[in-house]
Design an enzyme around this catalytic site. Structure first.
Site, PDB file in Angstrom:
ATOM      1  N   LYS A   1      15.631 -14.690-147.241  1.00  0.00           N
ATOM      2  CA  LYS A   1      15.902 -13.293-146.878  1.00  0.00           C
ATOM      3  C   LYS A   1      15.009 -12.413-147.741  1.00  0.00           C
ATOM      4  CE  LYS A   1      20.772 -13.133-145.510  1.00  0.00           C
ATOM      5  NZ  LYS A   1      22.058 -12.495-145.889  1.00  0.00           N
TER       6      LYS A   1
ATOM      7  N   LYS B   1      23.530 -23.533-152.049  1.00  0.00           N
ATOM      8  CA  LYS B   1      22.908 -22.535-151.171  1.00  0.00           C
ATOM      9  C   LYS B   1      21.982 -23.212-150.172  1.00  0.00           C
ATOM     10  CE  LYS B   1      20.978 -18.051-150.511  1.00  0.00           C
ATOM     11  NZ  LYS B   1      20.619 -16.743-151.023  1.00  0.00           N
TER      12      LYS B   1
ATOM     13  N   HIS C   1      25.275  -5.328-159.852  1.00  0.00           N
ATOM     14  CA  HIS C   1      25.697  -6.070-158.659  1.00  0.00           C
ATOM     15  C   HIS C   1      26.708  -7.173-158.991  1.00  0.00           C
ATOM     16  CE1 HIS C   1      25.552  -8.012-154.756  1.00  0.00           C
ATOM     17  NE2 HIS C   1      25.272  -9.159-155.364  1.00  0.00           N
TER      18      HIS C   1
ATOM     19  N   GLU D   1      22.294 -16.683-140.759  1.00  0.00           N
ATOM     20  CA  GLU D   1      23.621 -16.099-140.972  1.00  0.00           C
ATOM     21  C   GLU D   1      24.337 -15.728-139.676  1.00  0.00           C
ATOM     22  OE1 GLU D   1      24.037 -13.555-144.368  1.00  0.00           O
ATOM     23  OE2 GLU D   1      25.961 -12.806-143.674  1.00  0.00           O
TER      24      GLU D   1
ATOM     25  N   GLU E   1      27.465 -14.719-159.703  1.00  0.00           N
ATOM     26  CA  GLU E   1      27.053 -15.471-158.507  1.00  0.00           C
ATOM     27  C   GLU E   1      27.202 -16.982-158.747  1.00  0.00           C
ATOM     28  OE1 GLU E   1      26.324 -13.864-155.719  1.00  0.00           O
ATOM     29  OE2 GLU E   1      25.539 -11.895-156.290  1.00  0.00           O
TER      30      GLU E   1
ATOM     31  N   ASN F   1      29.054 -14.429-148.988  1.00  0.00           N
ATOM     32  CA  ASN F   1      29.458 -13.041-149.219  1.00  0.00           C
ATOM     33  C   ASN F   1      30.838 -12.918-149.855  1.00  0.00           C
ATOM     34  OD1 ASN F   1      27.066 -12.108-148.120  1.00  0.00           O
ATOM     35  ND2 ASN F   1      27.904 -12.075-146.039  1.00  0.00           N
TER      36      ASN F   1
ATOM     37  N   ARG G   1      26.869 -19.125-143.418  1.00  0.00           N
ATOM     38  CA  ARG G   1      26.167 -18.455-144.509  1.00  0.00           C
ATOM     39  C   ARG G   1      26.957 -17.242-145.002  1.00  0.00           C
ATOM     40  NH1 ARG G   1      19.582 -17.614-145.064  1.00  0.00           N
ATOM     41  NH2 ARG G   1      19.664 -16.498-147.032  1.00  0.00           N
TER      42      ARG G   1
ATOM     43  N   HIS H   1      31.806  -9.848-151.769  1.00  0.00           N
ATOM     44  CA  HIS H   1      30.770  -8.851-151.525  1.00  0.00           C
ATOM     45  C   HIS H   1      31.245  -7.667-150.687  1.00  0.00           C
ATOM     46  CE1 HIS H   1      28.171 -11.728-153.436  1.00  0.00           C
ATOM     47  NE2 HIS H   1      27.106 -10.985-153.257  1.00  0.00           N
TER      48      HIS H   1
ATOM     49  N   HIS I   1      30.411  -4.572-152.629  1.00  0.00           N
ATOM     50  CA  HIS I   1      29.420  -3.593-152.156  1.00  0.00           C
ATOM     51  C   HIS I   1      30.013  -2.192-152.099  1.00  0.00           C
ATOM     52  CE1 HIS I   1      26.653  -6.711-150.016  1.00  0.00           C
ATOM     53  NE2 HIS I   1      26.262  -6.479-151.259  1.00  0.00           N
TER      54      HIS I   1
ATOM     55  N   ARG J   1       0.244 -10.765-140.759  1.00  0.00           N
ATOM     56  CA  ARG J   1       1.298 -11.374-139.922  1.00  0.00           C
ATOM     57  C   ARG J   1       1.933 -12.611-140.555  1.00  0.00           C
ATOM     58  NH1 ARG J   1      -2.519 -10.247-135.967  1.00  0.00           N
ATOM     59  NH2 ARG J   1      -2.016  -8.340-134.846  1.00  0.00           N
TER      60      ARG J   1
HETATM   61  N1  LIG Z   1      17.145 -12.024-150.751  1.00  0.00           N
HETATM   62  C1  LIG Z   1      18.362 -12.387-151.079  1.00  0.00           C
HETATM   63  O1  LIG Z   1      18.924 -13.346-150.527  1.00  0.00           O
HETATM   64  C2  LIG Z   1      19.072 -11.633-152.151  1.00  0.00           C
HETATM   65  C3  LIG Z   1      20.284 -12.108-152.641  1.00  0.00           C
HETATM   66  C4  LIG Z   1      20.891 -11.415-153.687  1.00  0.00           C
HETATM   67  C5  LIG Z   1      20.301 -10.283-154.204  1.00  0.00           C
HETATM   68  N2  LIG Z   1      19.115  -9.838-153.694  1.00  0.00           N
HETATM   69  C6  LIG Z   1      18.450  -8.644-154.253  1.00  0.00           C
HETATM   70  O2  LIG Z   1      18.125  -8.938-155.604  1.00  0.00           O
HETATM   71  C7  LIG Z   1      18.019  -7.705-156.314  1.00  0.00           C
HETATM   72  C8  LIG Z   1      18.677  -7.881-157.669  1.00  0.00           C
HETATM   73  O3  LIG Z   1      18.019  -8.902-158.370  1.00  0.00           O
HETATM   74  P1  LIG Z   1      18.100  -9.029-159.961  1.00  0.00           P
HETATM   75  O4  LIG Z   1      19.493  -8.908-160.384  1.00  0.00           O
HETATM   76  O5  LIG Z   1      17.323 -10.230-160.319  1.00  0.00           O
HETATM   77  O6  LIG Z   1      17.423  -7.683-160.414  1.00  0.00           O
HETATM   78  P2  LIG Z   1      15.962  -7.292-160.947  1.00  0.00           P
HETATM   79  O7  LIG Z   1      14.903  -8.009-160.221  1.00  0.00           O
HETATM   80  O8  LIG Z   1      15.922  -5.814-160.923  1.00  0.00           O
HETATM   81  O9  LIG Z   1      15.995  -7.789-162.462  1.00  0.00           O
HETATM   82  C9  LIG Z   1      16.911  -7.211-163.366  1.00  0.00           C
HETATM   83  C10 LIG Z   1      16.213  -6.663-164.609  1.00  0.00           C
HETATM   84  O10 LIG Z   1      15.796  -7.745-165.433  1.00  0.00           O
HETATM   85  C11 LIG Z   1      14.415  -7.641-165.737  1.00  0.00           C
HETATM   86  N3  LIG Z   1      13.937  -9.017-165.885  1.00  0.00           N
HETATM   87  C12 LIG Z   1      13.721  -9.916-164.888  1.00  0.00           C
HETATM   88  N4  LIG Z   1      13.434 -11.106-165.415  1.00  0.00           N
HETATM   89  C13 LIG Z   1      13.437 -10.972-166.752  1.00  0.00           C
HETATM   90  C14 LIG Z   1      13.229 -11.875-167.830  1.00  0.00           C
HETATM   91  N5  LIG Z   1      13.003 -13.179-167.627  1.00  0.00           N
HETATM   92  N6  LIG Z   1      13.331 -11.391-169.088  1.00  0.00           N
HETATM   93  C15 LIG Z   1      13.616 -10.079-169.303  1.00  0.00           C
HETATM   94  N7  LIG Z   1      13.850  -9.191-168.326  1.00  0.00           N
HETATM   95  C16 LIG Z   1      13.755  -9.638-167.065  1.00  0.00           C
HETATM   96  C17 LIG Z   1      13.834  -6.861-164.599  1.00  0.00           C
HETATM   97  O11 LIG Z   1      12.634  -6.225-164.963  1.00  0.00           O
HETATM   98  C18 LIG Z   1      14.941  -5.867-164.307  1.00  0.00           C
HETATM   99  O12 LIG Z   1      14.868  -4.797-165.220  1.00  0.00           O
HETATM  100  C19 LIG Z   1      18.660  -6.651-155.434  1.00  0.00           C
HETATM  101  O13 LIG Z   1      17.641  -5.825-154.916  1.00  0.00           O
HETATM  102  C20 LIG Z   1      19.318  -7.440-154.325  1.00  0.00           C
HETATM  103  O14 LIG Z   1      19.343  -6.748-153.102  1.00  0.00           O
HETATM  104  C21 LIG Z   1      18.501 -10.497-152.695  1.00  0.00           C
HETATM  105 ZN   LIG Z   2      25.404 -11.065-154.526  1.00  0.00          ZN
END
Ligand SMILES: NC(=O)c1ccc[n+]([C@@H]2O[C@H](COP(=O)([O-])OP(=O)(O)OC[C@H]3O[C@@H](n4cnc5c(N)ncnc54)[C@H](O)[C@@H]3O)[C@@H](O)[C@H]2O)c1
Ligand SMILES: [Zn+2]
Length: 387
Positions: free
Chosen positions: A156, A244, A283, A254, A198, A262, A258, A265, A269, A134
């Site tokens: 999030k 942020k 993305h 949000e 971003e 977007n 917040r 986005h 998206h 929990r």
């Molecule tokens: N929670 C939130 O507020 C929020 C906001 C934006 C995006 N997201 C989520 O984030 C995700 C995308 O995140 P991302 O772009 O970081 O993708 P990711 O976590 O898939 O990382 C991208 C790639 O880089 C590799 N990688 C990570 N760190 C590395 C490093 N230091 N050196 C070499 N390789 C490395 C990973 O293994 C992966 O292959 C999506 O699922 C999205 O929905 C969440």
């Molecule tokens: Zn984004």
């Protein structure tokens, strides 16, 4: 300068940003080489706590030994789960494995989950921490640029449903975010550039001075080399986290402000979905096109922003190598109908009116709830004809 002297200098440039959420407030610490301090910082926050690291295969290769050594040096016992890299790990199956591994390692209330990775790991580990027993505390150690400036901050967390991304999740704030900019050195360039969209977003939505600074300093941010590169990277991450953190403190769940995060986005998206969330369009690449479109749409619509200002926004995104036009996407273009359908699915539609983040200028975004679907359709038809 000797290597150790330059490391010390880099370490002295640690920035601290607080996310002010009352009893759930936490620090974002940003700097070069911070993973080495992971154990000491956790021990200071939660004396005697055990830790469970969640990471992916890629990050494990570059950063797991360092993180585990930092924990061991502070006397913290740690277990770990290593999942496959990529969005597919935000699934019920992988989520179940991670939860079971945390439970098997006897992580209890008072212990910690450590999310060591990009946004995928942050979302997956954060959601596991939100629900196992929990709710367990967790620490974010973001390793991608996107995670350092966006996903690790704000609480999030989510996994994906078969019907869409991030549909199963929770708001669960971390107790610490440790953004080590040295980790970005191993990030593939395309991932770095995608995360940079971003970064630019924060300038475009609310900080014209930061945008101008990015126009002048993006090369240092991308190279990361030497004192200038290391300083520029840390500065960029800190500015984004500060922005942020301020937005999240005002609107944690949000309901208002917040939504400005977007920017780009809604169009983005839809383009991502039209490309099947594949390598065809990452993305940040989709968001770069989405932001350029949001500026052009705003310029076209009652001249909210001048054409020259909209062109300046796109010019910077294009200068760093990001796509800015639908025609920049490889392969067959999506149809207008497909995009409108996806936009309508993504956003709340009331009597044919869509919600968009529009702009009055660089650094001046606002939420517009009354955008007529027909207007978007006409705009996208023009854009697709431009190819
Ligand atoms: N929670 C939130 O507020 C929020 C906001 C934006 C995006 N997201 C989520 O984030 C995700 C995308 O995140 P991302 O772009 O970081 O993708 P990711 O976590 O898939 O990382 C991208 C790639 O880089 C590799 N990688 C990570 N760190 C590395 C490093 N230091 N050196 C070499 N390789 C490395 C990973 O293994 C992966 O292959 C999506 O699922 C999205 O929905 C969440
Ligand atoms: Zn984004």
């Amino acid at each position: 300068m000797s290597v150790s002297a330059s490391n010390t200098a880099a370490r002295d440039r640690t920035s601290l940003v607080q996310v002010a959420l009352g009893a759930r407030s936490y620090d974002i610490v940003i700097g070069h080489g911070l993973v080495d301090e992971l154990g000491a910082r956790i021990a200071a926050l939660r004396p005697g706590a055990k830790a469970f690291i969640v990471t992916d295969d890629n990050v494990a290769r570059y950063a797991l030994d360092q993180a585990e050594a930092a924990l061991a040096n502070a006397g913290i016992a740690a277990n770990r789960a290593i999942v496959p890299p990529g969005e597919a790990s935000k699934s019920f199956g992988v989520f179940e494995q991670v939860c079971e591994a945390i439970i098997a390692a006897r992580i209890e209330r008072g212990d910690l989950v450590v999310a060591l990775g990009g946004g995928v790991i942050g979302d997956l580990a954060g959601f596991a921490a939100a629900v196992v027993r929990r709710g367990l505390d967790y620490v974010q150690v973001p390793t991608t640029l996107l995670a350092q400036v966006d996903s690790s901050v704000g609480g999030k967390t989510a996994i994906d449903s078969a019907r869409g991304k991030n549909l199963v999740g929770a708001f669960h704030q971390p107790i610490l975010v440790l953004a080590d900019t040295a980790l970005l050195d191993t990030l593939p360039e395309r991932e770095f550039r995608s995360g940079y969209a971003e970064v630019a977003k924060y300038g475009l939505l609310g900080d014209a001075a930061f945008f101008a600074w990015l126009e002048a300093n993006w090369r240092d941010i991308f190279s990361g080399a030497g004192a200038a590169g290391s300083r520029a990277r840390a500065e960029a991450v800190a500015v984004c986290c500060r922005a942020k953190a301020a937005i999240v403190a005002r609107d944690e769940r949000e309901t208002g402000d917040r939504a400005l995060l977007n920017l780009g986005h809604t169009f983005g998206h839809a383009l991502e979905a039209a490309c099947g969330f594949s390598d065809r369009l990452l993305h940040g690449e989709a968001i770069a096109i989405g932001m350029a479109l949001a500026f052009e749409f705003s310029a076209r619509r009652q001249g909210l922003v001048s054409k020259a200002e909209a062109a300046r926004a796109s010019r910077h995104l294009a200068a760093v190598g990001l796509p800015t036009r639908i025609g920049d996407i490889a392969g067959p273009p999506p149809s207008v109908d497909q995009l409108i359908e996806l936009i309508a699915q993504d956003k709340k539609v009331r009597r044919g009116m869509l919600t968009f983040i529009l702009v009055r200028g660089i650094g001046a975004a606002f939420v517009e709830t009354g955008v007529d679907e027909r207007e978007v359709r006409a705009f996208l038809s023009e854009k697709l004809a431009e190819r």
